[in-house]
Design a protein around this motif. Structure first.
Motif, mmCIF file in Angstrom:
data_model
loop_
_atom_site.group_PDB
_atom_site.id
_atom_site.type_symbol
_atom_site.label_atom_id
_atom_site.label_comp_id
_atom_site.label_asym_id
_atom_site.label_seq_id
_atom_site.Cartn_x
_atom_site.Cartn_y
_atom_site.Cartn_z
ATOM 1 N N HIS A 16 0.843 -1.205 0.000
ATOM 2 C CA HIS A 16 0.000 0.000 0.000
ATOM 3 C C HIS A 16 0.873 1.247 0.000
ATOM 4 C CE1 HIS A 16 -3.726 -2.238 1.133
ATOM 5 N NE2 HIS A 16 -2.833 -3.083 1.621
ATOM 6 N N PHE A 47 -6.538 -4.883 15.216
ATOM 7 C CA PHE A 47 -6.629 -4.679 13.769
ATOM 8 C C PHE A 47 -7.410 -3.403 13.424
ATOM 9 C CE2 PHE A 47 -8.424 -5.458 9.533
ATOM 10 C CZ PHE A 47 -7.238 -5.624 8.838
ATOM 11 N N GLY A 156 -10.142 -3.553 0.457
ATOM 12 C CA GLY A 156 -9.419 -3.785 1.705
ATOM 13 C C GLY A 156 -10.257 -3.273 2.858
ATOM 14 N N GLU A 187 -8.006 -12.485 6.509
ATOM 15 C CA GLU A 187 -6.964 -11.832 7.320
ATOM 16 C C GLU A 187 -7.478 -11.729 8.761
ATOM 17 O OE1 GLU A 187 -6.452 -7.715 6.274
ATOM 18 O OE2 GLU A 187 -4.457 -7.579 7.183
ATOM 19 N N ASP A 265 2.453 -2.867 4.366
ATOM 20 C CA ASP A 265 2.532 -1.453 4.764
ATOM 21 C C ASP A 265 3.900 -1.222 5.424
ATOM 22 O OD1 ASP A 265 -0.394 -0.508 4.341
ATOM 23 O OD2 ASP A 265 -0.607 -2.377 5.449
#
Ligand code: HPA
Ligand code: ZN
Length: 307
Positions: A16, A47, A156, A187, A265
Motif C-alpha cells: 500500500h 486490527f 481492503g 486476514e 505497509d
C-alpha cells in the motif's frame, strides 16, 4: 543468506502506498506534530486500530505533491532491495472519502514513478466498510485508467464491516472493464471470507491466511492456481496472528497453495520485503531454493500484461 536475498530479483504484489510512509516523512509533511507522535500512531492495539491509523496517514497526504513525495521515497527503497516489479495499491477509496479529486493525485503518483528502476503497475483499492457506492466510484476511477498502468481493482479494510457479498456488481463491472481482481480476505476473518472473495471473482487473495483452517479451501486454491499474498510482519503487528510460530505460511506452502511474499505497509509496520524473506528463512526454515521459487511467484502471478 543476506547476500542471496539482496541479489534475488523480487516483486511486490501487496504493497500500500499510504502504508509505506515512514513516521519521519509524516513529520516532514506535518512539522507541527513531533515525530514521536507519529511513531506512537504506528503501534496498534488491534486490527481496527491499525485501520484507523491507516486512514489517519491518508489524511496527512494533502496534496498531489505529498503523494508524489511518498511515491519517490517508496520506489527508492524498493530499488535498493532489488525489487524489479511492484503493483502498488493506492487507496482511492480514502482519497474520495477525504473529498479530494483523484485525477491530479494519480497523475502526480504516476509521474513520480517514471524513471524508476522498478517497473510499476497500480491497483486501485476501495474500503469495504465505506459501502458499495463508494466502491463503485473507485472501480470507475480504475476503469478510466487501464491505459495508464492501472491493472487491477481490489477491496481492503474491514471484512466484518464490509462483507464481500456487497460487491458482486462492482467486481463484475471491474472485470468487464478489463481490470484484474483482488481482495483482502481471510486476514481478520475465517475461511468463509476467502470463499466469499473467490465468489466475487478474486484472482489473488490478500493475506488469506485463515485458509489454512479449511482443507477444502486449500485444495481449491491449489487446483485453481490462486495465490495468497502473504505478509508475515503485517499479521503480527496488526495482531491477527498472535505469535510468529502460529503463522500458517508453512502449512499453506506445504499444502501446495501458491504463495507470494510481500511487505503490505512497510512504513507503518517498519518492515521491508527483504526482511520478510529473511523471516521466512529464519522462522520457517525456507531454503534458498524455496525462497527463489516464492520470488519467481511474484512475477508469475503479476497482473501486468506479459510483454
Ligand atoms: N488489510 C486491510 N486493510 C488494509 C490493509 C490490510 O492489510 N493494509 C491497508 N489497508
Ligand atoms: Zn494490505
Amino acid at each position: 543468506m543476506a547476500d542471496f536475498l539482496m541479489a534475488l530479483p523480487k516483486a511486490e504484489l501487496h504493497l500500500h502506498l499510504e502504508g509505506s510512509v515512514e513516521p519521519e516523512t509524516l513529520h516532514e509533511l506535518d512539522p507541527a506534530t513531533p515525530v514521536e507522535e507519529f511513531r506512537a500512531l504506528y503501534t496498534y492495539a488491534d486490527f481496527d486500530a491499525f485501520l484507523k491509523a491507516f486512514a489517519a496517514v491518508g489524511k496527512l497526504l494533502r496534496t498531489p505533491e505529498d503523494y508524489a513525495l511518498v511515491t519517490h521515497r517508496l520506489l527508492e527503497r524498493l530499488a535498493a532491495q532489488n525489487v524489479r516489479y511492484a503493483e502498488i495499491i493506492v487507496a482511492a477509496g480514502v482519497v474520495l472519502w477525504k473529498g479530494q479529486d483523484f485525477g491530479p493525485i494519480f497523475d502526480a503518483i504516476r509521474k513520480a514513478s517514471q524513471g524508476s528502476a522498478v517497473e510499476v503497475r497500480w491497483i486501485l483499492d476501495a474500503v469495504r466498510q465505506f459501502g458499495v457506492e463508494a466502491a463503485m466510484q473507485v472501480a470507475e476511477l480504475a476503469a478510466e485508467r487501464t491505459g495508464q498502468g492501472v491493472v487491477a481493482y481490489g477491496i481492503g479494510g474491514s471484512e466484518q464491516r464490509g462483507p464481500a457479498e456487497w460487491f458482486t456488481e462492482v467486481f463484475a463491472f471491474a472485470k468487464r472493464a478489463g481490470l484484474r481482481l483482488t481482495a483482502h480476505a481471510g486476514e481478520s476473518m475465517g475461511p468463509e471470507s476467502v470463499w466469499a472473495a473467490l465468489e466475487l471473482g478474486a484472482e489473488r487473495i490478500g493475506h488469506g491466511i485463515t485458509s489454512a483452517r479449511d482443507p477444502k479451501l486449500l485444495d481449491h486454491l491449489r487446483a485453481h492456481d490462486i495465490p495468497l499474498e502473504i505478509c508475515i510482519t503485517s499479521n503480527l503487528v496488526t495482531g491477527v496472528v498472535k505469535q510468529l510460530d502460529q503463522h500458517p505460511i508453512r502449512t499453506l506452502y506445504d499444502a501446495g497453495v501458491p504463495i507470494v511474499l510481500n511487505s503490505d505497509d512497510p512504513g507503518m509496520f517498519r518492515c521491508s520485503l527483504t526482511d520478510e524473506y529473511r523471516l521466512a528463512a529464519r522462522a520457517f526454515g525456507f531454503s534458498e531454493a524455496e525462497l527463489r521459487s516464492i520470488a519467481q511467484n511474484g512475477f508469475r502471478y503479476a497482473f501486468r500484461a506479459v510483454t
